[in-house]
Motif scaffolding. Structure first.
Motif, short mmCIF file in Angstrom:
data_model
loop_
_atom_site.label_atom_id
_atom_site.label_comp_id
_atom_site.label_asym_id
_atom_site.label_seq_id
_atom_site.Cartn_x
_atom_site.Cartn_y
_atom_site.Cartn_z
N LEU A 113 0.85 -1.18 0.00
CA LEU A 113 0.00 0.00 0.00
C LEU A 113 0.89 1.24 0.00
CD1 LEU A 113 -2.77 1.45 0.55
CD2 LEU A 113 -2.27 1.10 2.98
N PRO A 114 0.79 2.08 -1.06
CA PRO A 114 1.58 3.32 -1.07
C PRO A 114 1.03 4.33 -0.07
CG PRO A 114 0.13 3.25 -2.98
CD PRO A 114 -0.04 1.94 -2.26
N ILE A 115 1.94 4.99 0.63
CA ILE A 115 1.57 6.05 1.58
C ILE A 115 2.15 7.35 1.05
CG2 ILE A 115 1.65 6.86 3.96
CD1 ILE A 115 0.24 4.16 3.71
N LYS A 116 1.27 8.25 0.58
CA LYS A 116 1.75 9.46 -0.07
C LYS A 116 2.40 10.42 0.93
CE LYS A 116 -2.86 11.55 -0.30
NZ LYS A 116 -3.82 12.10 -1.24
N ARG A 117 3.26 11.27 0.38
CA ARG A 117 4.06 12.18 1.19
C ARG A 117 3.19 13.05 2.09
NH1 ARG A 117 6.42 17.15 1.59
NH2 ARG A 117 8.63 17.16 2.12
N ALA A 118 2.12 13.61 1.55
CA ALA A 118 1.26 14.50 2.35
C ALA A 118 0.75 13.80 3.60
CB ALA A 118 0.10 15.01 1.50
N VAL A 119 0.42 12.53 3.48
CA VAL A 119 -0.05 11.76 4.64
C VAL A 119 1.10 11.50 5.60
CG1 VAL A 119 -1.02 9.55 5.38
CG2 VAL A 119 -1.97 10.72 3.38
N ARG A 120 2.25 11.13 5.08
CA ARG A 120 3.40 10.87 5.95
C ARG A 120 3.73 12.12 6.77
NH1 ARG A 120 5.72 9.14 1.07
NH2 ARG A 120 7.49 10.56 1.38
N VAL A 121 3.70 13.28 6.14
CA VAL A 121 3.99 14.53 6.84
C VAL A 121 2.89 14.84 7.86
CG1 VAL A 121 4.24 17.03 6.56
CG2 VAL A 121 5.42 15.48 4.99
N ALA A 122 1.63 14.80 7.43
CA ALA A 122 0.50 15.14 8.30
C ALA A 122 0.42 14.23 9.52
CB ALA A 122 -0.80 15.08 7.51
N GLU A 123 0.77 12.95 9.35
CA GLU A 123 0.63 11.98 10.43
C GLU A 123 1.94 11.66 11.13
OE1 GLU A 123 -2.29 11.32 11.49
OE2 GLU A 123 -3.30 12.27 9.79
N GLY A 124 3.02 12.34 10.75
CA GLY A 124 4.31 12.14 11.40
C GLY A 124 4.88 10.75 11.19
N LEU A 125 4.65 10.18 10.02
CA LEU A 125 5.15 8.83 9.73
C LEU A 125 6.55 8.90 9.14
CD1 LEU A 125 1.96 7.32 8.07
CD2 LEU A 125 2.71 7.09 10.44
N ALA A 126 7.43 8.03 9.61
CA ALA A 126 8.80 7.99 9.12
C ALA A 126 9.16 6.56 8.72
CB ALA A 126 9.77 8.48 10.19
N GLU A 127 10.08 6.44 7.80
CA GLU A 127 10.54 5.13 7.34
C GLU A 127 10.95 4.29 8.54
OE1 GLU A 127 13.90 3.20 4.35
OE2 GLU A 127 13.65 5.37 4.45
N GLY A 128 10.46 3.05 8.60
CA GLY A 128 10.77 2.13 9.69
C GLY A 128 9.80 2.22 10.85
N GLY A 129 9.04 3.32 10.92
CA GLY A 129 8.07 3.48 11.99
C GLY A 129 6.77 2.76 11.68
N ALA A 130 6.02 2.44 12.71
CA ALA A 130 4.77 1.71 12.53
C ALA A 130 3.63 2.67 12.21
CB ALA A 130 4.43 0.93 13.79
N ALA A 131 2.77 2.24 11.30
CA ALA A 131 1.57 2.99 10.95
C ALA A 131 0.35 2.15 11.30
CB ALA A 131 1.57 3.32 9.45
N ASP A 132 -0.62 2.77 11.97
CA ASP A 132 -1.90 2.12 12.26
C ASP A 132 -2.84 2.50 11.14
OD1 ASP A 132 -1.11 1.01 14.75
OD2 ASP A 132 -1.43 2.96 15.71
N LEU A 133 -3.33 1.50 10.41
CA LEU A 133 -4.13 1.75 9.21
C LEU A 133 -5.48 1.07 9.27
CD1 LEU A 133 -1.00 0.68 7.97
CD2 LEU A 133 -1.92 2.23 6.30
N SER A 134 -6.40 1.65 8.55
CA SER A 134 -7.69 1.04 8.28
C SER A 134 -7.88 1.09 6.77
CB SER A 134 -8.78 1.83 8.99
OG SER A 134 -10.06 1.35 8.60
N ILE A 135 -8.24 -0.04 6.17
CA ILE A 135 -8.52 -0.04 4.73
C ILE A 135 -9.92 -0.56 4.50
CG2 ILE A 135 -6.10 -0.26 4.01
CD1 ILE A 135 -6.64 -3.23 3.44
N ARG A 136 -10.56 0.00 3.48
CA ARG A 136 -11.92 -0.41 3.10
C ARG A 136 -11.94 -0.54 1.60
NH1 ARG A 136 -16.28 2.07 1.11
NH2 ARG A 136 -15.36 4.14 1.29
N LEU A 137 -12.49 -1.66 1.11
CA LEU A 137 -12.59 -1.86 -0.33
C LEU A 137 -13.52 -0.82 -0.93
CD1 LEU A 137 -12.89 -5.74 -0.58
CD2 LEU A 137 -10.84 -4.33 -0.89
N VAL A 138 -13.16 -0.30 -2.09
CA VAL A 138 -13.97 0.66 -2.83
C VAL A 138 -14.59 -0.09 -4.00
CG1 VAL A 138 -13.98 2.76 -4.23
CG2 VAL A 138 -12.56 2.62 -2.16
N THR A 139 -15.89 -0.09 -4.07
CA THR A 139 -16.58 -0.77 -5.16
C THR A 139 -17.25 0.26 -6.06
OG1 THR A 139 -18.57 -1.05 -3.82
CG2 THR A 139 -17.00 -2.87 -3.83
N GLY A 140 -17.40 -0.14 -7.32
CA GLY A 140 -18.09 0.73 -8.26
C GLY A 140 -17.27 1.73 -8.94
#
Length: 103
Positions: free
Chosen positions: A76-103
């Motif tokens: 799953l790609p994590i875009k730069r804007a999200v990494r910056v906004a959420e303080g995510l760094a390489e090697g760090g853990a991310a808590d994610l929720s994913i939902r399938l998009v239909t249609g």
């Protein structure tokens, strides 16, 4: 991993960088990848991609999961804007929720 509802999953995974470039990903855990496969069947997009809505912290966006033979799971790609906004760094853990998009 927490499969809370059909077509929705929560998990924590480390952020990693694709071959030293600027793309950052998380690997979807094997059990979640297997459940996504079972849910979508043959209904995938180009390159076997699966459309999802992702939430990390206060950030929600739409993207795709991509099958990775190297990881033997979806990535799953994590875009730069999200990494910056959420303080995510390489090697760090991310808590994610994913939902399938239909249609």
């Amino acid at each position: 991993m927490d499969g809370s509802a059909a077509g929705e999953w929560r998990f924590t995974a480390p952020l990693w960088r694709w071959r030293g470039g600027s793309w950052h990903f998380v690997t979807v855990p094997q059990d979640v990848s297997d459940e996504v496969d079972a849910t979508v069947g043959d209904a995938t997009g180009g390159f076997g991609s699966v459309r999802v809505e992702v939430t990390v912290g206060a950030s929600t966006w739409r993207t795709s999961l991509f099958p990775s033979t190297e990881e033997a799971a979806y990535v799953l790609p994590i875009k730069r804007a999200v990494r910056v906004a959420e303080g995510l760094a390489e090697g760090g853990a991310a808590d994610l929720s994913i939902r399938l998009v239909t249609g």
